[in-house]
Scaffold this motif. Structure first.
Motif, short mmCIF file in Angstrom:
data_model
loop_
_atom_site.label_atom_id
_atom_site.label_comp_id
_atom_site.label_asym_id
_atom_site.label_seq_id
_atom_site.Cartn_x
_atom_site.Cartn_y
_atom_site.Cartn_z
N UNK A 182 -23.10 -42.67 39.75
CA UNK A 182 -22.39 -41.78 38.84
C UNK A 182 -22.87 -40.34 38.95
N UNK A 183 -23.68 -40.03 39.95
CA UNK A 183 -24.24 -38.69 40.09
C UNK A 183 -23.15 -37.62 40.14
N UNK A 184 -22.04 -37.93 40.83
CA UNK A 184 -20.97 -36.94 40.93
C UNK A 184 -20.42 -36.56 39.56
N UNK A 185 -20.29 -37.54 38.67
CA UNK A 185 -19.78 -37.23 37.33
C UNK A 185 -20.78 -36.38 36.56
N UNK A 186 -22.07 -36.61 36.79
CA UNK A 186 -23.11 -35.80 36.15
C UNK A 186 -22.97 -34.34 36.58
N UNK A 187 -22.81 -34.12 37.87
CA UNK A 187 -22.71 -32.76 38.39
C UNK A 187 -21.42 -32.09 37.94
N UNK A 188 -20.33 -32.86 37.85
CA UNK A 188 -19.06 -32.29 37.40
C UNK A 188 -19.14 -31.82 35.95
#
Length: 460
Positions: free
Chosen positions: A52-58
């Protein structure tokens, strides 16, 4: 030998009752906030190291705000510039109180904690510089390991269930307050690249109006001050000075004198109201969007092999302990102050180790010192590694002394006659005993400061 009331000055002795009441109230909130902060940091690290790292960065990089006012900021930017201004506001209010009615009002009593705090800022910066330059790096991040995170430190104390006496906790709080002042001065002086003079003048005029309404006219009502504070914050942000400077400036403007003979002190009252927002919301949200770094072999390897990250980690884990302990020892040695009853230099070293937890402000300065995201990742990992190392070492040292701390804590909180006032403030020749004649010994015997039951550590 410096003396007060005819006796040698005691360092880390019993606090005056009003000071102890304030410290207990402040640290109770900070302890709860510290636990929330630990949870937020753990969530950030977990979130950033899963699919879920991408959602964190978004979410972290999502922009919103009023673009026409220059306030179209990312979520991470709002938490660092906006919410942390609340944190620094509370720090400014606490510093103002300490300087006017607290332990820092007496230059002699303030010598040890102030020397310890400044040494605890200088030595980590020096350790960083030595390590970084020896490995061919730069001095860019010298200020990153300077600060102590009081909330994180108290969260650690809560987790390990230690029973530090209030004097040790107050010393830790004083260190953190002076650290915060040093950090905000560093941010204002060294991390301000351009100045927009009209906005800066507007912010200064706004502060003058705030001071006039609050201190001179003593106008009441949050509806006057909250909008004015937001305007001051916005002008400070637009000026190029980091917006958190507005927070500490507003805190220092608060009035400490009581409202009437039996009224509260506005600085204490407002800090009491705002502290839960700072400790329970502002700082944890900042941590949530600042501590999300990738924890991998490559990241850890970069921390221990790159000059700047290694300098930060060692500055926190080693430099902070050496600075705080060394400064305290030298101040005690040259003022010939004595430690409170039941305490030893080992306790000061354990507390100095705990001061190496530099999470919140260190992360903030790291973002300012290293604008490049890749560099930020390594610096943040270094802050986490250094703070974790300091926390683990402090836990071991404090747990070894916890039986002694428990006895001291129980002795200072005992209230055998259930009158709401700890016995130590009725039996001891303390500030309260001298300034409040209504306090009587439970057995009503005449009090003798030089009697056989007069404690040696009562004048702290």
């Amino acid at each position: 030998m410096p003396r007060r009331n005819g006796r040698p000055r005691t360092f880390l002795g019993h606090l005056p009752l009003p000071e102890r009441t304030f410290v207990v109230d402040a640290l109770r909130t900070e302890t709860v906030g510290g636990i929330v902060l630990l949870v937020a940091a753990a969530v950030a690290l977990t979130w950033a190291n899963t699919p879920l790292r991408n959602s964190y960065e978004e979410i972290r990089d999502l922009h919103f705000g009023i673009g026409a006012l220059g306030l179209d900021l990312s979520v991470a930017h709002w938490t660092s510039d906006g919410l942390l201004a609340i944190f620094f506001f509370v720090a400014g209010a606490e510093l103002k109180r300490e300087l006017v009615v607290g332990e820092l009002r007496d230059p002699k009593a303030a010598t040890v904690p102030v020397v310890a705090a400044f040494s605890g800022m200088a030595v980590p910066a020096l350790v960083y510089g030595i390590v970084a330059t020896a490995m061919g790096g730069t001095w860019n991040g010298w200020a990153v390991p300077m600060a102590t995170d009081i909330a994180f430190a108290l969260g650690v104390l809560a987790v390990i269930d230690t029973h530090l006496p209030s004097a040790l906790r107050a010393f830790l709080l004083t260190l953190a307050i002076v650290d915060d002042l040093g950090a905000i001065a560093v941010i204002a002086l060294f991390y301000t690249s351009t100045i927009h003079l009209p906005s800066l003048i507007g912010a200064v005029l706004g502060l003058g109006l705030f001071f006039h309404l609050h201190d001179r006219r003593q106008v009441h009502g949050w509806y006057w001050y909250v909008p004015l504070a937001l305007v001051i914050w916005g002008l400070t942000h637009a000026s190029g000075v980091h917006a958190t400077v507005a927070g500490v400036a507003l805190g220092l403007m608060l009035r400490v004198a009581k409202d009437g003979e039996v009224g509260h002190r506005p600085a204490e009252h407002i800090a009491h109201l705002v502290r839960p927002v700072s400790a329970g919301v502002a700082v944890p949200l900042f941590a949530l969007f600042a501590a999300g770094v990738s924890v991998s072999g490559g990241t850890v390897g970069a921390v221990v092999t790159s000059p700047e990250p290694l300098g930060v980690a060692l500055g926190l884990a080693v430099g902070k302990a050496l600075g705080v302990f060394g400064g305290t020892y030298l101040a005690i040695r040259f003022t010939r102050a004595r430690l409170g009853q039941g305490l030893a230099l080992a306790d000061v070293f354990a507390l100095a180790m705990l001061a190496g937890i530099g999470f919140t402000v260190s992360l903030l300065i790291g973002e300012l010192a290293y604008p490049n995201p890749a560099d930020q990742e390594h610096i943040k990992a270094a802050v986490l590694l250094g703070s974790l190392t300091a926390a683990l070492a402090a836990c071991v040292l404090l747990r070894l002394r916890n039986t002694k701390y428990r006895r001291l804590y129980e002795a200072e909180t005992a209230d055998t006659n259930a009158d709401g006032i700890p016995d130590v403030y009725q039996y001891d020749n303390t500030w309260e005993q001298k300034h409040n004649p209504s306090l009587k010994r439970p057995n009503d015997r005449p009090y003798r400061s030089d009697g056989p039951d007069s404690p040696t550590g009562a004048d702290g």
